[in-house]
Scaffold this motif. Structure first.
Motif, PDB file in Angstrom:
ATOM      1  N   VAL A  98      38.471  57.366  59.822  1.00 38.22           N
ATOM      2  CA  VAL A  98      37.941  56.391  58.885  1.00 38.22           C
ATOM      3  C   VAL A  98      37.483  57.127  57.630  1.00 38.22           C
ATOM      4  CG1 VAL A  98      36.117  54.688  58.465  1.00 38.22           C
ATOM      5  CG2 VAL A  98      37.231  54.783  60.689  1.00 38.22           C
ATOM      6  N   LYS A  99      38.011  56.710  56.470  1.00 41.47           N
ATOM      7  CA  LYS A  99      37.659  57.323  55.184  1.00 41.47           C
ATOM      8  C   LYS A  99      36.697  56.449  54.395  1.00 41.47           C
ATOM      9  CE  LYS A  99      39.977  61.142  55.208  1.00 41.47           C
ATOM     10  NZ  LYS A  99      39.282  62.417  55.099  1.00 41.47           N
ATOM     11  N   ALA A 100      36.836  55.121  54.523  1.00 37.42           N
ATOM     12  CA  ALA A 100      35.973  54.216  53.767  1.00 37.42           C
ATOM     13  C   ALA A 100      35.952  52.839  54.422  1.00 37.42           C
ATOM     14  CB  ALA A 100      36.461  54.095  52.333  1.00 37.42           C
ATOM     15  N   ILE A 101      34.813  52.158  54.263  1.00 37.67           N
ATOM     16  CA  ILE A 101      34.670  50.782  54.708  1.00 37.67           C
ATOM     17  C   ILE A 101      34.089  49.994  53.546  1.00 37.67           C
ATOM     18  CG2 ILE A 101      33.557  49.200  56.331  1.00 37.67           C
ATOM     19  CD1 ILE A 101      33.367  51.587  58.304  1.00 37.67           C
ATOM     20  N   LEU A 102      34.823  48.977  53.111  1.00 36.57           N
ATOM     21  CA  LEU A 102      34.405  48.123  52.003  1.00 36.57           C
ATOM     22  C   LEU A 102      34.019  46.757  52.563  1.00 36.57           C
ATOM     23  CD1 LEU A 102      34.227  47.459  48.911  1.00 36.57           C
ATOM     24  CD2 LEU A 102      36.584  46.672  49.120  1.00 36.57           C
ATOM     25  N   ILE A 103      32.804  46.321  52.245  1.00 36.76           N
ATOM     26  CA  ILE A 103      32.318  45.011  52.676  1.00 36.76           C
ATOM     27  C   ILE A 103      31.915  44.237  51.432  1.00 36.76           C
ATOM     28  CG2 ILE A 103      30.538  43.780  53.988  1.00 36.76           C
ATOM     29  CD1 ILE A 103      30.457  46.249  55.855  1.00 36.76           C
ATOM     30  N   SER A 104      32.392  42.999  51.354  1.00 37.37           N
ATOM     31  CA  SER A 104      32.069  42.142  50.215  1.00 37.37           C
ATOM     32  C   SER A 104      32.175  40.679  50.633  1.00 37.37           C
ATOM     33  CB  SER A 104      33.016  42.414  49.053  1.00 37.37           C
ATOM     34  OG  SER A 104      32.700  41.584  47.953  1.00 37.37           O
ATOM     35  N   PRO A 105      31.291  39.836  50.090  1.00 40.02           N
ATOM     36  CA  PRO A 105      31.392  38.408  50.406  1.00 40.02           C
ATOM     37  C   PRO A 105      32.636  37.749  49.806  1.00 40.02           C
ATOM     38  CG  PRO A 105      29.242  38.913  49.431  1.00 40.02           C
ATOM     39  CD  PRO A 105      30.085  40.139  49.322  1.00 40.02           C
ATOM     40  N   LYS A 106      33.131  38.291  48.672  1.00 42.92           N
ATOM     41  CA  LYS A 106      34.247  37.621  48.001  1.00 42.92           C
ATOM     42  C   LYS A 106      35.032  38.588  47.127  1.00 42.92           C
ATOM     43  CE  LYS A 106      34.906  33.255  45.692  1.00 42.92           C
ATOM     44  NZ  LYS A 106      34.204  32.132  45.085  1.00 42.92           N
ATOM     45  N   MET A 107      36.374  38.431  47.168  1.00 37.42           N
ATOM     46  CA  MET A 107      37.241  39.208  46.291  1.00 37.42           C
ATOM     47  C   MET A 107      38.218  38.257  45.605  1.00 37.42           C
ATOM     48  SD  MET A 107      40.079  42.162  47.057  1.00 37.42           S
ATOM     49  CE  MET A 107      41.365  41.015  47.498  1.00 37.42           C
ATOM     50  N   LEU A 108      38.374  38.434  44.303  1.00 41.64           N
ATOM     51  CA  LEU A 108      39.338  37.668  43.524  1.00 41.64           C
ATOM     52  C   LEU A 108      40.474  38.609  43.121  1.00 41.64           C
ATOM     53  CD1 LEU A 108      36.808  35.784  41.208  1.00 41.64           C
ATOM     54  CD2 LEU A 108      37.782  35.013  43.392  1.00 41.64           C
ATOM     55  N   ASP A 109      41.698  38.207  43.413  1.00 40.43           N
ATOM     56  CA  ASP A 109      42.873  39.036  43.152  1.00 40.43           C
ATOM     57  C   ASP A 109      43.564  38.565  41.876  1.00 40.43           C
ATOM     58  OD1 ASP A 109      45.267  40.404  43.124  1.00 40.43           O
ATOM     59  OD2 ASP A 109      45.943  39.695  45.088  1.00 40.43           O
ATOM     60  N   TYR A 110      43.520  39.407  40.859  1.00 35.75           N
ATOM     61  CA  TYR A 110      44.175  39.121  39.581  1.00 35.75           C
ATOM     62  C   TYR A 110      45.384  40.028  39.388  1.00 35.75           C
ATOM     63  CZ  TYR A 110      40.111  36.315  38.279  1.00 35.75           C
ATOM     64  OH  TYR A 110      39.135  35.352  38.221  1.00 35.75           O
ATOM     65  N   SER A 111      46.139  40.258  40.431  1.00 31.90           N
ATOM     66  CA  SER A 111      47.322  41.114  40.316  1.00 31.90           C
ATOM     67  C   SER A 111      48.449  40.415  39.554  1.00 31.90           C
ATOM     68  CB  SER A 111      47.801  41.559  41.701  1.00 31.90           C
ATOM     69  OG  SER A 111      48.116  40.436  42.499  1.00 31.90           O
ATOM     70  N   ASN A 112      48.248  39.150  39.192  1.00 36.82           N
ATOM     71  CA  ASN A 112      49.225  38.405  38.404  1.00 36.82           C
ATOM     72  C   ASN A 112      49.082  38.639  36.903  1.00 36.82           C
ATOM     73  OD1 ASN A 112      46.716  37.062  38.617  1.00 36.82           O
ATOM     74  ND2 ASN A 112      47.614  35.088  38.122  1.00 36.82           N
ATOM     75  N   ARG A 113      48.126  39.452  36.506  1.00 35.83           N
ATOM     76  CA  ARG A 113      47.888  39.732  35.084  1.00 35.83           C
ATOM     77  C   ARG A 113      48.722  40.928  34.615  1.00 35.83           C
ATOM     78  NH1 ARG A 113      42.306  38.267  33.251  1.00 35.83           N
ATOM     79  NH2 ARG A 113      42.106  36.139  33.984  1.00 35.83           N
ATOM     80  N   ASP A 114      48.843  41.044  33.288  1.00 34.85           N
ATOM     81  CA  ASP A 114      49.540  42.201  32.720  1.00 34.85           C
ATOM     82  C   ASP A 114      48.808  43.495  33.061  1.00 34.85           C
ATOM     83  OD1 ASP A 114      51.531  40.636  31.611  1.00 34.85           O
ATOM     84  OD2 ASP A 114      50.507  40.443  29.681  1.00 34.85           O
ATOM     85  N   PHE A 115      47.478  43.436  33.114  1.00 31.69           N
ATOM     86  CA  PHE A 115      46.646  44.584  33.502  1.00 31.69           C
ATOM     87  C   PHE A 115      45.904  44.169  34.781  1.00 31.69           C
ATOM     88  CE2 PHE A 115      42.938  47.465  32.997  1.00 31.69           C
ATOM     89  CZ  PHE A 115      43.632  48.659  32.877  1.00 31.69           C
ATOM     90  N   PRO A 116      46.547  44.341  35.949  1.00 33.48           N
ATOM     91  CA  PRO A 116      46.021  43.789  37.207  1.00 33.48           C
ATOM     92  C   PRO A 116      44.703  44.416  37.657  1.00 33.48           C
ATOM     93  CG  PRO A 116      47.968  45.143  37.609  1.00 33.48           C
ATOM     94  CD  PRO A 116      47.779  45.089  36.130  1.00 33.48           C
ATOM     95  N   PHE A 117      43.877  43.581  38.312  1.00 31.69           N
ATOM     96  CA  PHE A 117      42.602  44.063  38.843  1.00 31.69           C
ATOM     97  C   PHE A 117      42.154  43.174  39.999  1.00 31.69           C
ATOM     98  CE2 PHE A 117      41.622  41.111  35.424  1.00 31.69           C
ATOM     99  CZ  PHE A 117      40.593  40.318  35.932  1.00 31.69           C
ATOM    100  N   ASN A 118      41.191  43.694  40.770  1.00 37.62           N
ATOM    101  CA  ASN A 118      40.495  42.940  41.806  1.00 37.62           C
ATOM    102  C   ASN A 118      39.030  42.885  41.420  1.00 37.62           C
ATOM    103  OD1 ASN A 118      42.697  42.484  43.626  1.00 37.62           O
ATOM    104  ND2 ASN A 118      42.589  44.646  44.153  1.00 37.62           N
TER     105      ASN A 118
END
Length: 165
Positions: free
Chosen positions: A39-59
């Motif tokens: 295990v290298k990392a564990i990410l916990i979050s209540p919500k993630m929005l995926d904007y990979s549909n953008r010209d400059f994609p981000f989460n």
């Protein structure tokens, strides 16, 4: 008269979706990253929005994150922030709002904004910080550090207090 239909999956997927809207929404994220069975990392979050549909994609993580990062000796660093955004192409993570990093050595960094360059494995900010170590607390403007904090520096020191046992 001739009528032609053109099959374009990208156009069909974009129909009815604003370019300002995320392509996906995930709730109650608990992502475990492993490498060679460790295990290298564990990410916990209540919500993630995926904007990979953008010209400059981000989460985007509008409700914040808690990230546990493990080194090769299984020592854990903890990162917490009220908000985070990960830019996919540049591999830059922008942490904002009550950013707190607790290292495996129990050093703690407090900041309102902090960036992490995943490729260079480097943390930095030009905003005010408070860096608490076992022997002292340093306040200042700006901070640079490698991922394990073995090279950590408050850039413009505005206050320094020595701690006693």
């Amino acid at each position: 008269m001739l009528i032609s239909c053109k099959g374009n999956l990208d156009d069909v997927q974009k129909m009815g979706m604003s370019e300002n809207e995320p392509i996906g929404v995930a709730e109650k994220i608990n992502l475990v990253h492993t490498d060679s069975g460790k295990v290298k990392a564990i990410l916990i979050s209540p919500k993630m929005l995926d904007y990979s549909n953008r010209d400059f994609p981000f989460n985007e993580f509008p409700e914040g994150i808690t990230l546990d990062i493990y080194d090769n000796e299984n020592k854990k660093n903890i990162v917490v922030s009220d908000y985070a955004i990960i830019y996919n192409e540049t591999k830059l993570i922008d942490l904002q709002g009550n950013v707190k990093i607790i290292t495996s050595a129990n050093d703690t960094l407090f900041a309102e904004q902090l960036f992490f360059d995943q490729e260079k494995e480097w943390l930095f900010t030009n905003k005010p910080v408070k860096y608490k170590q076992a022997e002292a607390v340093t306040n200042g403007i700006g901070f640079d550090a490698n991922k394990d904090f073995s090279l950590a520096e408050v850039l413009e020191v505005t206050g320094y207090m020595t701690l006693e046992d």
